[in-house]
Design an enzyme around this catalytic site. Structure first.
Site, PDB file in Angstrom:
ATOM      1  N   HIS A  70      15.057 -19.858   5.460  1.00  0.00           N
ATOM      2  CA  HIS A  70      15.419 -20.563   6.734  1.00  0.00           C
ATOM      3  C   HIS A  70      14.013 -20.995   7.319  1.00  0.00           C
ATOM      4  CE1 HIS A  70      14.082 -16.701   8.261  1.00  0.00           C
ATOM      5  NE2 HIS A  70      14.208 -17.148   9.464  1.00  0.00           N
ATOM      6  N   LYS A  85       7.714 -15.475   1.968  1.00  0.00           N
ATOM      7  CA  LYS A  85       6.618 -14.636   1.756  1.00  0.00           C
ATOM      8  C   LYS A  85       6.849 -13.243   1.287  1.00  0.00           C
ATOM      9  CE  LYS A  85       1.951 -14.030   2.905  1.00  0.00           C
ATOM     10  NZ  LYS A  85       1.919 -13.634   1.728  1.00  0.00           N
ATOM     11  N   LYS A 129      11.568  -8.708   8.586  1.00  0.00           N
ATOM     12  CA  LYS A 129      10.333  -8.128   9.010  1.00  0.00           C
ATOM     13  C   LYS A 129       9.563  -9.354   9.638  1.00  0.00           C
ATOM     14  CE  LYS A 129       8.552  -5.326   6.138  1.00  0.00           C
ATOM     15  NZ  LYS A 129       8.016  -4.859   5.087  1.00  0.00           N
ATOM     16  N   LYS A 168      10.383 -11.491  -2.524  1.00  0.00           N
ATOM     17  CA  LYS A 168       9.358 -10.283  -3.022  1.00  0.00           C
ATOM     18  C   LYS A 168       9.326 -10.555  -4.547  1.00  0.00           C
ATOM     19  CE  LYS A 168       7.795  -6.368  -1.795  1.00  0.00           C
ATOM     20  NZ  LYS A 168       7.032  -5.890  -0.418  1.00  0.00           N
ATOM     21  N   SER A 207      -1.553 -11.501   6.612  1.00  0.00           N
ATOM     22  CA  SER A 207      -1.452 -12.331   5.571  1.00  0.00           C
ATOM     23  C   SER A 207      -1.095 -13.706   6.179  1.00  0.00           C
ATOM     24  CB  SER A 207      -0.139 -11.863   4.458  1.00  0.00           C
ATOM     25  OG  SER A 207      -0.683 -10.904   3.520  1.00  0.00           O
TER      26      SER A 207
HETATM   27  P1  NAD Z   1      -0.359   1.699  -3.498  1.00  0.00           P
HETATM   28  O1  NAD Z   1       0.276   1.423  -4.881  1.00  0.00           O
HETATM   29  O2  NAD Z   1      -1.617   1.361  -2.965  1.00  0.00           O
HETATM   30  O3  NAD Z   1       0.098   3.171  -3.204  1.00  0.00           O
HETATM   31  C1  NAD Z   1       1.122   4.074  -3.352  1.00  0.00           C
HETATM   32  C2  NAD Z   1       0.515   5.434  -3.410  1.00  0.00           C
HETATM   33  O4  NAD Z   1       1.753   6.343  -3.410  1.00  0.00           O
HETATM   34  C3  NAD Z   1      -0.329   5.744  -4.959  1.00  0.00           C
HETATM   35  O5  NAD Z   1      -1.236   6.427  -4.607  1.00  0.00           O
HETATM   36  C4  NAD Z   1       0.900   6.510  -5.579  1.00  0.00           C
HETATM   37  O6  NAD Z   1       0.198   7.374  -6.364  1.00  0.00           O
HETATM   38  C5  NAD Z   1       1.709   7.405  -4.557  1.00  0.00           C
HETATM   39  N1  NAD Z   1       2.781   7.883  -4.896  1.00  0.00           N
HETATM   40  C6  NAD Z   1       3.946   7.420  -5.859  1.00  0.00           C
HETATM   41  N2  NAD Z   1       4.988   8.169  -5.993  1.00  0.00           N
HETATM   42  C7  NAD Z   1       4.563   9.093  -5.225  1.00  0.00           C
HETATM   43  C8  NAD Z   1       5.267  10.516  -4.685  1.00  0.00           C
HETATM   44  N3  NAD Z   1       6.558  10.696  -5.046  1.00  0.00           N
HETATM   45  N4  NAD Z   1       4.753  11.409  -3.883  1.00  0.00           N
HETATM   46  C9  NAD Z   1       3.524  11.061  -3.280  1.00  0.00           C
HETATM   47  N5  NAD Z   1       2.912   9.939  -3.546  1.00  0.00           N
HETATM   48  C10 NAD Z   1       3.478   9.066  -4.508  1.00  0.00           C
HETATM   49  O7  NAD Z   1       1.104   1.063  -2.611  1.00  0.00           O
HETATM   50  P2  NAD Z   1       0.865   0.449  -1.139  1.00  0.00           P
HETATM   51  O8  NAD Z   1       0.608  -0.888  -1.127  1.00  0.00           O
HETATM   52  O9  NAD Z   1       0.253   1.407  -0.440  1.00  0.00           O
HETATM   53  O10 NAD Z   1       2.322   0.471  -0.844  1.00  0.00           O
HETATM   54  C11 NAD Z   1       3.162   1.832  -0.374  1.00  0.00           C
HETATM   55  C12 NAD Z   1       4.472   1.415   0.081  1.00  0.00           C
HETATM   56  O11 NAD Z   1       4.332   0.385   1.382  1.00  0.00           O
HETATM   57  C13 NAD Z   1       5.502   0.571  -0.671  1.00  0.00           C
HETATM   58  O12 NAD Z   1       6.761   0.990  -0.229  1.00  0.00           O
HETATM   59  C14 NAD Z   1       5.283  -0.665  -0.213  1.00  0.00           C
HETATM   60  O13 NAD Z   1       6.208  -1.777  -0.267  1.00  0.00           O
HETATM   61  C15 NAD Z   1       4.881  -0.682   1.426  1.00  0.00           C
HETATM   62  N6  NAD Z   1       4.177  -1.612   1.751  1.00  0.00           N
HETATM   63  C16 NAD Z   1       3.009  -1.952   1.652  1.00  0.00           C
HETATM   64  C17 NAD Z   1       2.248  -3.204   2.236  1.00  0.00           C
HETATM   65  C18 NAD Z   1       0.833  -3.509   1.410  1.00  0.00           C
HETATM   66  O14 NAD Z   1       0.264  -4.458   2.429  1.00  0.00           O
HETATM   67  N7  NAD Z   1       0.239  -2.870   0.700  1.00  0.00           N
HETATM   68  C19 NAD Z   1       2.686  -3.555   3.054  1.00  0.00           C
HETATM   69  C20 NAD Z   1       4.069  -3.380   3.843  1.00  0.00           C
HETATM   70  C21 NAD Z   1       4.930  -2.397   2.965  1.00  0.00           C
END
Ligand code: NAD
Length: 472
Positions: A66, A71, A95, A107, A363
């Site tokens: 839309h 993204k 979002k 995604k 972003s």
């Molecule tokens: P990342 O890979 O940098 O970090 C995730 C961390 O969680 C890792 O250190 C991993 O070891 C840990 N982990 C995995 N399973 C686990 C468990 N069961 N218990 C405890 N720790 C655990 O990922 P991220 O970019 O920080 O993303 C984390 C979440 O945030 C995801 O759901 C992602 O979709 C969301 N998110 C990320 C962004 C971004 O900008 N990176 C933006 C919006 C949302």
């Protein structure tokens, strides 16, 4: 880990339907908003370091066009599947709408465990994935712009932009084909910490709204609040950092190998360095080990921040959660069953779909920087500083008094890129929090903040469809 009744995508649909009842839109329009428009499911071969050929399963899903480009991040995880990517793509649409970022949701996901591949293998997988996206026209600054997510970061974004640029030589806006890049590759200052900082700004605003704090039984403000963080990755690390700097106490941090607890507060940088040096979060000096990592979610605390993966709080453990506020830094950490339990217990859930929007907001700033080919602040920084020096000189002349040296620097300072990015993010998170709370409080039938956030998103997406003239 969970006994959830619904797949992740079904959970998103369920939350959507719950909120749609509070909107006035035609059934067909609501169906269109919910649907995933384009699904690209792919398999490709990659030769591993030991000579073996591995067939890689990957996805890119565009939930809504839309607004274009679409993204959303790219996730590297063994748990990646079509349902998960569809759910995450839908959340991106909602979002972006809430925080007024003019993109549709998308995604990507590659079903691999990054820890089990060498950097060279990861590079080959990322570059091949990018080439597949180029072939099918699923990437480009005006088409679909990926970003980092679970398991990916600046390094992977560099490989993507480099592959894209070599396949599209001379495309002047090519740097805008992906965000979350290192600064040298066209990234923007402030993107790395953006999601965690946005989580902090969002929860801080919630803590500043007296009616909400009354509901939770907490005093206003974040100072002195106890916080538990699950996941010390990009989002969890920076969320912990900004809460600590804002005066809260990080009493526990959980990683997949276990959790650590210290009522006096943990410093996330020291914990990160300890994990890097020893390979584990456990045995951090001064902290108590919690061997079953999931138990950290059930600790007594004011604010719980799940920042790892989806479905970690579900029908099984939600009843044991003692936090007063849950800030969904991860996408989809609560199942609908958990939501119902928290609503009944009066626990305030601040929903993922806007709380972790800091990443996409910054972003958006990065993409604008790439299209304008100029760093934020480059044109006006010196002008502002000269003007401030002049104004200050005039005030000192007229009053005969001198401003203290410590104050002088902050008064004269012209904005750098980081100042502008942080201020744009702060404004976005504060105004989105207020908008959602206003919708929530405008109708006593709206049961929780998540439903209010969906109502906000649905209304914004619906209006843009109606104004496109697609639906009468
Ligand atoms: P990342 O890979 O940098 O970090 C995730 C961390 O969680 C890792 O250190 C991993 O070891 C840990 N982990 C995995 N399973 C686990 C468990 N069961 N218990 C405890 N720790 C655990 O990922 P991220 O970019 O920080 O993303 C984390 C979440 O945030 C995801 O759901 C992602 O979709 C969301 N998110 C990320 C962004 C971004 O900008 N990176 C933006 C919006 C949302």
């Amino acid at each position: 880990m969970s006994n959830q009744q619904y797949s992740f995508f079904e959970s998103v649909e369920k939350s959507f339907d719950k909120a749609a009842k509070f909107t006035k839109w035609d059934k067909g329009l609501l169906e269109q908003i919910k649907a995933c428009n384009s699904i690209y499911s792919m398999k490709f071969p990659v030769k591993m370091d030991d000579g073996r050929i591995e067939v890689i399963e990957a996805y890119r899903i565009q939930h809504s066009q839309h607004k274009t480009p679409c993204k959303g991040g790219i996730r590297f995880s063994l748990a990646v599947n079509q349902d998960e990517v569809m759910a995450l793509a839908s959340l991106m649409t909602y979002k972006c709408a809430i925080v007024n970022v003019p993109f549709g949701g998308a995604k990507g996901g590659i079903k691999i465990s990054p820890r089990e591949h060498s950097a060279y293998e990861l590079e080959k997988i990322t570059r091949r994935y990018t080439a597949e996206l180029v072939k099918k026209n699923f990437i480009g600054p005006g088409i679909d712009v990926p970003a980092p997510d679970y398991g990916t970061g600046e390094r992977e974004m560099s490989w993507i932009v480099d592959t894209y640029q070599s396949l599209k030589p001379g495309e002047i806006d090519a740097a805008g084909c992906v965000t979350g890049k290192p600064i040298s590759q066209g990234g923007v200052n402030g993107r790395r910490e953006a999601t965690g900082l946005g989580v902090f700004f969002g929860i801080r605003e919630v803590c500043n709204i007296p009616e909400l704090m009354k509901k939770t039984g907490l005093t206003p403000g974040v100072v002195g609040k106890s916080v538990v963080v699950q996941g010390l990755g990009n989002v969890g690390f920076y969320t912990a950092k900004f809460f600590r700097q804002g005066g809260a106490k990080i009493i526990a941090i959980a990683e997949y190998e276990g959790a650590i607890y210290n009522a006096a507060g943990l410093n996330e940088e020291e914990v990160f360095a300890h994990r890097k040096a020893t390979g584990s979060i456990l045995n951090f000096p001064g902290a108590t080990n919690i061997t079953n990592s999931g138990d950290a979610l059930e600790l007594e605390c004011d604010i719980l921040i799940p920042a790892a993966l989806e479905n970690v709080i579900n029908g099984t453990n939600a009843g044991k959660v003692k936090a007063k506020i849950i800030g969904e830094a991860a996408n989809g950490p609560l199942t609908p069953e958990a939501d119902e339990i928290f609503a009944a217990k009066g626990i305030l859930v601040v929903p993922d779909m806007y709380l972790n929007a800091g990443g996409v907001t910054v972003s958006y700033f990065e993409w604008l920087k790439n299209l304008s080919h100029v760093r934020y602040g480059r044109m006006e920084k010196r002008f502002t500083e000269n003007m401030n020096t002049h104004i200050l000189g005039q005030i000192e002349n007229l009053t005969g008094k001198k401003v203290a040296e410590s104050e002088r620097n902050s008064i004269m300072h012209g904005a750098d890129e980081i100042d502008l990015v942080h201020s744009g993010l702060e404004e976005t998170m504060i105004s989105s929090t207020r908008e959602i709370v206003e919708i929530w409080h405008s109708n006593p039938e709206i049961p929780d903040m998540r439903t209010a956030a969906y109502v906000c998103a649905i209304n914004k997406v619906a209006i843009s469809y109606v104004e496109l003239g697609i639906f009468p």
